[in-house]
Design a protein around this motif. Structure first.
Motif, PDB file in Angstrom:
ATOM      1  N   PRO A  20     -14.259  23.088   0.975  1.00  0.00           N
ATOM      2  CA  PRO A  20     -14.065  22.692  -0.237  1.00  0.00           C
ATOM      3  C   PRO A  20     -13.087  23.562  -1.111  1.00  0.00           C
ATOM      4  CG  PRO A  20     -16.287  23.679  -0.258  1.00  0.00           C
ATOM      5  CD  PRO A  20     -15.724  23.726   1.348  1.00  0.00           C
ATOM      6  N   ALA A  21     -12.601  24.636  -0.558  1.00  0.00           N
ATOM      7  CA  ALA A  21     -11.551  25.376  -1.399  1.00  0.00           C
ATOM      8  C   ALA A  21     -10.275  24.554  -0.991  1.00  0.00           C
ATOM      9  CB  ALA A  21     -11.683  26.719  -1.116  1.00  0.00           C
ATOM     10  N   THR A  22     -10.194  23.941  -0.108  1.00  0.00           N
ATOM     11  CA  THR A  22      -8.721  23.004   0.375  1.00  0.00           C
ATOM     12  C   THR A  22      -8.663  21.554  -0.634  1.00  0.00           C
ATOM     13  OG1 THR A  22      -9.424  21.595   1.882  1.00  0.00           O
ATOM     14  CG2 THR A  22      -8.916  23.837   2.707  1.00  0.00           C
ATOM     15  N   THR A  23      -7.353  21.170  -0.678  1.00  0.00           N
ATOM     16  CA  THR A  23      -7.449  19.759  -1.127  1.00  0.00           C
ATOM     17  C   THR A  23      -7.509  18.856  -0.005  1.00  0.00           C
ATOM     18  OG1 THR A  23      -5.103  19.797  -1.073  1.00  0.00           O
ATOM     19  CG2 THR A  23      -5.892  20.544  -3.127  1.00  0.00           C
ATOM     20  N   THR A  24      -7.908  19.282   1.130  1.00  0.00           N
ATOM     21  CA  THR A  24      -8.071  18.252   2.196  1.00  0.00           C
ATOM     22  C   THR A  24      -9.052  16.828   1.764  1.00  0.00           C
ATOM     23  OG1 THR A  24      -7.765  19.877   3.757  1.00  0.00           O
ATOM     24  CG2 THR A  24      -8.662  17.923   4.713  1.00  0.00           C
ATOM     25  N   TYR A  25      -8.677  15.943   2.098  1.00  0.00           N
ATOM     26  CA  TYR A  25      -9.415  14.520   1.985  1.00  0.00           C
ATOM     27  C   TYR A  25      -9.488  14.233   0.370  1.00  0.00           C
ATOM     28  CZ  TYR A  25     -10.401  14.582   6.864  1.00  0.00           C
ATOM     29  OH  TYR A  25     -10.364  14.494   8.083  1.00  0.00           O
ATOM     30  N   LEU A  26      -8.620  14.748  -0.426  1.00  0.00           N
ATOM     31  CA  LEU A  26      -8.675  14.427  -1.826  1.00  0.00           C
ATOM     32  C   LEU A  26      -7.467  13.433  -2.271  1.00  0.00           C
ATOM     33  CD1 LEU A  26      -9.346  17.816  -3.836  1.00  0.00           C
ATOM     34  CD2 LEU A  26     -10.857  15.965  -3.472  1.00  0.00           C
ATOM     35  N   TYR A  27      -7.822  12.617  -3.077  1.00  0.00           N
ATOM     36  CA  TYR A  27      -6.364  11.502  -3.304  1.00  0.00           C
ATOM     37  C   TYR A  27      -6.628  11.211  -4.810  1.00  0.00           C
ATOM     38  CZ  TYR A  27      -7.303  10.865   1.740  1.00  0.00           C
ATOM     39  OH  TYR A  27      -7.348  11.326   3.061  1.00  0.00           O
ATOM     40  N   ARG A  28      -5.308  10.692  -5.035  1.00  0.00           N
ATOM     41  CA  ARG A  28      -5.015  10.204  -6.486  1.00  0.00           C
ATOM     42  C   ARG A  28      -5.059   8.566  -6.495  1.00  0.00           C
ATOM     43  NH1 ARG A  28      -1.242  13.341  -7.859  1.00  0.00           N
ATOM     44  NH2 ARG A  28      -2.549  14.850  -9.353  1.00  0.00           N
ATOM     45  N   ILE A  29      -5.674   8.063  -7.267  1.00  0.00           N
ATOM     46  CA  ILE A  29      -5.474   6.694  -7.306  1.00  0.00           C
ATOM     47  C   ILE A  29      -4.373   6.228  -8.036  1.00  0.00           C
ATOM     48  CG2 ILE A  29      -6.529   4.537  -8.276  1.00  0.00           C
ATOM     49  CD1 ILE A  29      -8.248   5.786  -6.144  1.00  0.00           C
ATOM     50  N   ILE A  30      -3.491   5.332  -7.305  1.00  0.00           N
ATOM     51  CA  ILE A  30      -2.337   4.715  -7.901  1.00  0.00           C
ATOM     52  C   ILE A  30      -2.627   3.462  -8.490  1.00  0.00           C
ATOM     53  CG2 ILE A  30      -0.039   4.180  -7.387  1.00  0.00           C
ATOM     54  CD1 ILE A  30      -0.544   6.917  -6.723  1.00  0.00           C
ATOM     55  N   GLY A  31      -3.436   2.648  -8.021  1.00  0.00           N
ATOM     56  CA  GLY A  31      -3.781   1.314  -8.317  1.00  0.00           C
ATOM     57  C   GLY A  31      -4.063   0.366  -7.455  1.00  0.00           C
ATOM     58  N   ILE A  32      -4.452  -0.756  -7.711  1.00  0.00           N
ATOM     59  CA  ILE A  32      -4.789  -1.927  -7.072  1.00  0.00           C
ATOM     60  C   ILE A  32      -3.409  -2.945  -6.899  1.00  0.00           C
ATOM     61  CG2 ILE A  32      -6.024  -3.798  -6.548  1.00  0.00           C
ATOM     62  CD1 ILE A  32      -8.343  -2.399  -8.346  1.00  0.00           C
ATOM     63  N   ALA A  33      -3.297  -3.347  -5.913  1.00  0.00           N
ATOM     64  CA  ALA A  33      -2.234  -4.192  -5.525  1.00  0.00           C
ATOM     65  C   ALA A  33      -2.569  -5.361  -4.870  1.00  0.00           C
ATOM     66  CB  ALA A  33      -1.066  -3.409  -4.494  1.00  0.00           C
ATOM     67  N   THR A  34      -1.691  -6.399  -4.737  1.00  0.00           N
ATOM     68  CA  THR A  34      -2.174  -7.534  -3.903  1.00  0.00           C
ATOM     69  C   THR A  34      -1.189  -7.841  -2.908  1.00  0.00           C
ATOM     70  OG1 THR A  34      -2.688  -8.497  -6.335  1.00  0.00           O
ATOM     71  CG2 THR A  34      -2.634  -9.992  -4.411  1.00  0.00           C
ATOM     72  N   HIS A  35      -1.704  -8.274  -1.659  1.00  0.00           N
ATOM     73  CA  HIS A  35      -0.976  -8.403  -0.599  1.00  0.00           C
ATOM     74  C   HIS A  35      -0.376  -9.859  -0.765  1.00  0.00           C
ATOM     75  CE1 HIS A  35      -0.232  -9.557   3.463  1.00  0.00           C
ATOM     76  NE2 HIS A  35      -0.462  -8.421   4.025  1.00  0.00           N
ATOM     77  N   SER A  36       0.970  -9.728  -0.443  1.00  0.00           N
ATOM     78  CA  SER A  36       1.978 -10.654  -0.866  1.00  0.00           C
ATOM     79  C   SER A  36       1.545 -12.159  -0.129  1.00  0.00           C
ATOM     80  CB  SER A  36       3.335 -10.333  -0.677  1.00  0.00           C
ATOM     81  OG  SER A  36       3.538 -10.004   0.467  1.00  0.00           O
ATOM     82  N   GLU A  37       1.016 -11.911   1.008  1.00  0.00           N
ATOM     83  CA  GLU A  37       0.824 -13.290   1.898  1.00  0.00           C
ATOM     84  C   GLU A  37      -0.729 -13.639   1.900  1.00  0.00           C
ATOM     85  OE1 GLU A  37       2.844 -14.075   4.958  1.00  0.00           O
ATOM     86  OE2 GLU A  37       4.586 -13.251   4.099  1.00  0.00           O
TER      87      GLU A  37
END
Length: 85
Positions: A20-37
């Motif tokens: 848990p001292a590492t950042t492994t498997y941590l992510y920042r949310i960018i947002g929700i996108a919509t698949h164009s097709e």
């Protein structure tokens, strides 16, 4: 209903399996996108470790619960959870 906003830090359930001292498997949310097709909603997120790549995953899958039959040793309820929760 669980929601995430841009900038939230989330952890993938596999984070329980690393130091848990590492950042492994941590992510920042960018947002929700919509698949164009297909018009399917997709979660866009960025790794906070390694090459800090951008990833996209169907929102339904991103918000789903951990398969505890496949991963019985995992305590986290959802595939991704806010780091502070």
């Amino acid at each position: 209903m669980r929601t995430f906003k841009e900038g939230d830090i989330v952890q993938h359930f596999k984070r329980e399996t690393v130091d848990p001292a590492t950042t492994t498997y941590l992510y920042r949310i960018i947002g929700i996108a919509t698949h164009s097709e297909t018009r399917e909603e997709m979660m866009v997120y960025q790794a906070l470790y390694g090459d800090q790549g951008l990833y996209v995953r169907p929102l339904e899958m991103f918000m789903s619960e951990v398969d505890h039959e496949k991963y019985p040793e995992i305590h986290q309820k959802y595939r991704f959870e806010r780091k502070d929760d």
